[in-house]
Design an enzyme around this catalytic site. Structure first.
Site, short mmCIF file in Angstrom:
data_model
loop_
_atom_site.label_atom_id
_atom_site.label_comp_id
_atom_site.label_asym_id
_atom_site.label_seq_id
_atom_site.Cartn_x
_atom_site.Cartn_y
_atom_site.Cartn_z
NE ARG A 172 35.50 -26.35 47.78
CZ ARG A 172 34.85 -27.56 47.60
NH1 ARG A 172 35.52 -28.47 48.49
NH2 ARG A 172 33.77 -28.15 47.00
CE1 TYR A 215 44.89 -6.56 60.76
CE2 TYR A 215 43.57 -8.59 60.66
CZ TYR A 215 43.75 -7.38 60.11
OH TYR A 215 42.92 -6.98 59.27
CG ASP A 226 49.46 -13.77 62.64
OD1 ASP A 226 50.32 -13.53 61.74
OD2 ASP A 226 48.45 -12.89 62.42
CE LYS A 229 48.94 -7.25 55.32
NZ LYS A 229 47.54 -7.99 56.30
#
Ligand SMILES: Cc1ncc(COP(=O)(O)O)c(C=O)c1O
Ligand SMILES: Cc1ncc(COP(=O)(O)O)c(C=O)c1O
Lengths: 407, 381
Positions: B46, B98, B170, B195
């Protein structure tokens, strides 16, 4: 482009007509339109075995020759979808996927040849293909005759009533000779002998052997088809009837590919056209750069006007790929080694066709233990360098070579 | 080094133990220490993983930043950025963003006492009027989603700096191939790596890049503390995707322009929203800000109502009906019922996301095949 499949709808577009674009086929060809769970991309089916509901369904499977999963060595959904996609891209009826290019070659030849049979080879080829035929097939009583690459009369002369297959690469590795498929196929037809082309260096983007009448097309899919230097795979393509015994032998010998690998290959194929366009462009630009470089004696690249097969290549190929073979002026092997070692971006390694540029000196990489006489026979001078251009920007590959050649 | 060369080589070192040209996939969740409490480079996945680290290095180089962080999804990346804010603070965000980001800001951040104002960022005067004393962050998307509005990033960054705001872009739609916001003065870039970065509809991921090391460290601290990290398998696939990013984005942008031109002359199509069309309000700015392409996303309105648009999106064949975008497969969707369903309807209509709007993600298929597909579907309306 391959015929639409009535049953599954693979390949059909909305009109029932065919797609025009190469990439359209590369992205969608061979895939089921609607997949399990409506997922857009294919699942990776890892199962080594497939279960039956009851005894009757096993009996039905056997008696009715049903198309379904049985055991991974006989086929798996993740490899079958790639076989269909490769067949669609190649314009072939069927394709069989293997764990490597060598597994594909070995299984094909073992399926087609028996003791006493002969094959005729053009002599420039991947050294392991030659080794398999000369060393291993010989042990089973199969005779390999090698004739000079591009000498069609010699090939025809070598055919006897025992000859079962004519074999060549095109372009050849690492000399990049281009074969006249028309002449090659004509010899096969004249003597009723099957033909095999290893088109790894050309790929279906640059060369269409099936359309030229070749019976079997073989690729090391490890190279351009996978395209990312991260998988091993091989494929044999041709008409279904002729491939049946090859498929059954794969089930016996077991050189199948793994589902994870198959998925990576399928994914790689989606950008196949884009990558090939760049490999072709980079190969051409780098070959032209090397041809004009004072430290370089000679360049072998079919896209250069002084290449002996240039006219043939221009007539029969869409592009000439990313592999460029050249000779440094200094004949001492260590001079070429210094160029190889001087590269900062290109990495030293065998293989080709991936996005990363690779460089190697065939004498050192593949022929180090051969005698000077054998190296001369196979046309591997000490100062030969094989460059496999990736899809980086051509300027960066050229700048890297330039500084390496300056020393 | 040129962009494509960086995408292939930076962050992809030859493996030092085996010489492997492609770095191995390190699936280990934990790493052995030689001495208690003194980890080497990695201690627990992590906190850091070599495979994830490679992807982070590459994306940071492509965005021109100093630190990259990879997340389990785009939303995990966006959420991490919003965690820089504290209760009582205020965000200004574009209206054309978005739907999931709208939801994050309005429905999740609001619970922590963070407020948001949406502003049309194509006109920077609107920022001035939305500014409050407690404003701390400006959130931008360009091209916007789903209207493809273009925001002047350099000017917005200058304005935000002058008012002490952190800027977040973004960059999912433009990708670093076409726009590199950090070079224009933006503080934080986030991506849905699901994407274009991944590019093959086969992974979920998020990415964040910053040009300030100290800010990067704060964000890393938050990422590690909250745990939305990208898995090693997805990191490998995402790195593999980056190697063909430029090829894909340029090719898909070229095709999108052809599709947009086709739609623009179609009698049964209303507005076509694509910054590559000369009549798009952001065309001039996009030509300046986006490098050599206008992206592969576009929206258009069909003549008719919600039902007509619904019929259209359900009847294409190559364009598959699905949310998401940016992959080799072309997708079609209806923002009102799909990607922007999480907007309040009133906001949707106010911001121009009409019921008859259709959004396309242009993939790698041949543009003629795509146009033929649309032609057939529109003719059946
Ligand atoms: C022309 C050619 N054929 C076949 C092969 C063998 O393929 P593989 O390495 O996938 O077994 C290679 C490369 O290694 C090759 O270059
Ligand atoms: C522009 C944009 N940003 C962020 C996201 C969220 O990313 P993810 O779905 O990977 O969480 C999406 C898509 O879903 C998006 O289109």
């Amino acid at each position: 482009m391959s015929q639409p499949n009535e049953k599954t709808g693979h390949e059909l577009n909305g009109n029932g007509s065919r797609w025009t674009g190469f990439s359209t086929t590369a992205v969608h060809g061979g895939e089921d339109r609607q997949k399990a769970h409506d997922a857009l991309t294919d699942a990776i089916v890892c199962a080594s075995t497939f279960s039956f509901e009851n005894t009757q369904s096993v009996i039905d499977f056997i008696e009715q020759d049903q198309q379904r999963g049985e055991y991974g060595r006989y086929g798996n959904p993740s490899d079958m979808v790639v076989e269909r996609k490769l067949a669609a891209i190649e314009g072939a009826e069927d394709g069989i996927l293997f764990s490597s290019g060598m597994a594909a070659l070995v299984t094909l030849l073992m399926a087609k040849l028996s003791a006493g049979d002969e094959i005729v080879f053009f002599d420039q080829c991947y050294h392991r293909s030659r080794e398999f035929c000369a060393k291993y097939l010989a042990r089973y009583g199969v005779i390999t005759k090698q004739v000079k690459t591009g000498d069609y009369a010699a090939m025809a002369n070598a055919v006897t009533d025992k000859t079962k297959m004519l074999v060549s690469e095109s372009p050849t590795n690492p000399h990049l000779s281009v074969i006249d498929l028309e002449k090659f196929v004509e010899i096969g037809r004249r003597f009723k002998v099957e033909t095999l082309i290893d088109a790894t260096l050309a790929t279906p983007y640059n060369l269409r052997p099936i359309a030229a009448g070749v019976d079997y097309v073989l690729h090391s899919a490890t190279k351009y088809l996978g395209g990312h230097n991260d998988l091993l795979a091989g494929v044999v393509l041709g008409c279904r009837a002729k491939l049946e015994d090859v498929r059954s032998l794969r089930g016996v010998l077991g050189g199948v590919n793994s589902p994870h690998n198959c998925y990576l290959l399928q994914r790689g194929l989606k950008t196949f056209e884009l990558r090939m366009q760049r490999h072709n462009e980079n190969g051409q630009r780098v070959a032209e750069f090397l041809a004009g470089h004072p430290a370089v004696a000679k360049v072998l690249y079919p896209g250069l006007p002084d290449h002996p097969d240039h006219q043939l290549a221009v007539r029969t190929m869409r592009g000439f790929g990313g592999l460029v073979t050249f000779f440094v002026k200094d004949p001492d092997w260590q001079a070429a080694a210094r160029v190889v070692d001087g590269c900062r971006m290109a990495r030293i390694g065998p293989s080709l066709g991936g996005v990363e540029t690779l460089i190697e000196q065939p004498y050192v990489m593949s022929y180090f233990k051969y005698s000077p006489a054998d190296r001369a026979r196979f046309g591997i001078p000490d100062n030969m360098i094989r460059l496999a251009c990736g899809v980086e920007n051509a300027e960066d590959i050229i700048a890297d070579l330039d500084q390496a050649l300056r020393g | 080094m040129h962009f494509r060369t960086k995408a292939i080589h930076v962050g992809n070192p030859t493996d030092s133990t085996t010489g492997a040209v492609v770095p191995p996939i390190y699936v280990a969740s934990t790493f052995v220490m030689q001495e208690a409490g003194k980890p080497q480079e990695y201690d627990y996945s992590r906190s850091g993983n070599p495979t994830r680290g490679n992807f982070e290095t590459t994306i940071a180089a492509l965005e021109g930043g100093v630190r990259g962080l990879a997340f389990a999804s785009g939303m995990a990346a966006s959420h991490c950025a919003t965690m820089l804010l504290e209760s009582g603070q205020h965000v200004i965000a574009g209206t054309d963003i978005y739907g999931g980001t709208y939801r994050l800001l309005h429905k999740i951040c609001s619970r922590s006492g963070i407020s948001v104002t949406l502003a049309d960022t194509t006109n920077l005067d609107n920022l001035e009027s939305s500014l409050r004393p407690e404003t701390r962050m400006l959130w931008l998307e360009t091209p916007g989603n789903p209207l493809m509005s273009i925001t002047d990033l350099a000017a917005a960054a200058r304005w935000a700096k002058a008012h002490g705001l952190l800027t977040v872009v973004d960059n999912t739609f433009a990708t670093p191939v076409l726009t590199r916001p950090l070079e224009l003065g933006i503080d934080i870039v986030v991506h849905s790596a699901t994407k274009y970065l991944g590019g093959h509809s086969d992974l979920l991921g998020g990415a964040m890049v910053v040009s300030d090391a100290e800010l990067g460290q704060r964000l890393y601290y938050t990422q590690n503390a909250t745990g939305g990290v990208m898995s090693p398998w997805d990191s490998f696939l995402a790195s593999r995707g980056l190697k063909t990013l430029e090829l894909r984005v340029r090719e898909q942008s070229r095709s999108a322009l052809e599709v947009a031109k086709y739609l623009a002359q179609h009698p049964r199509v209303g507005r076509v929203l694509y910054p590559g069309l000369p009549d798009h309000p952001g065309h001039e700015l996009a030509t300046k800000q986006m490098q050599g392409g206008y992206g592969a996303m576009l929206s258009f309105e069909v003549q008719g109502d919600l039902a007509q648009a619904k019929r259209l999106v359900e009847s294409t064949h190559l364009f598959r009906l699905a949310v998401s975008l940016g992959a080799v497969e072309s997708l079609i969707e209806q923002p009102a019922t799909m990607s922007h369903a999480s907007y309040d309807r009133a906001d949707r209509l106010k911001f121009g996301i009409t019921d008859s709007l259709v959004r396309l993600s242009v993939g790698l298929e041949h543009p003629e095949d795509l146009i033929q597909d649309l032609e057939l579907a529109i003719s059946q309306l």
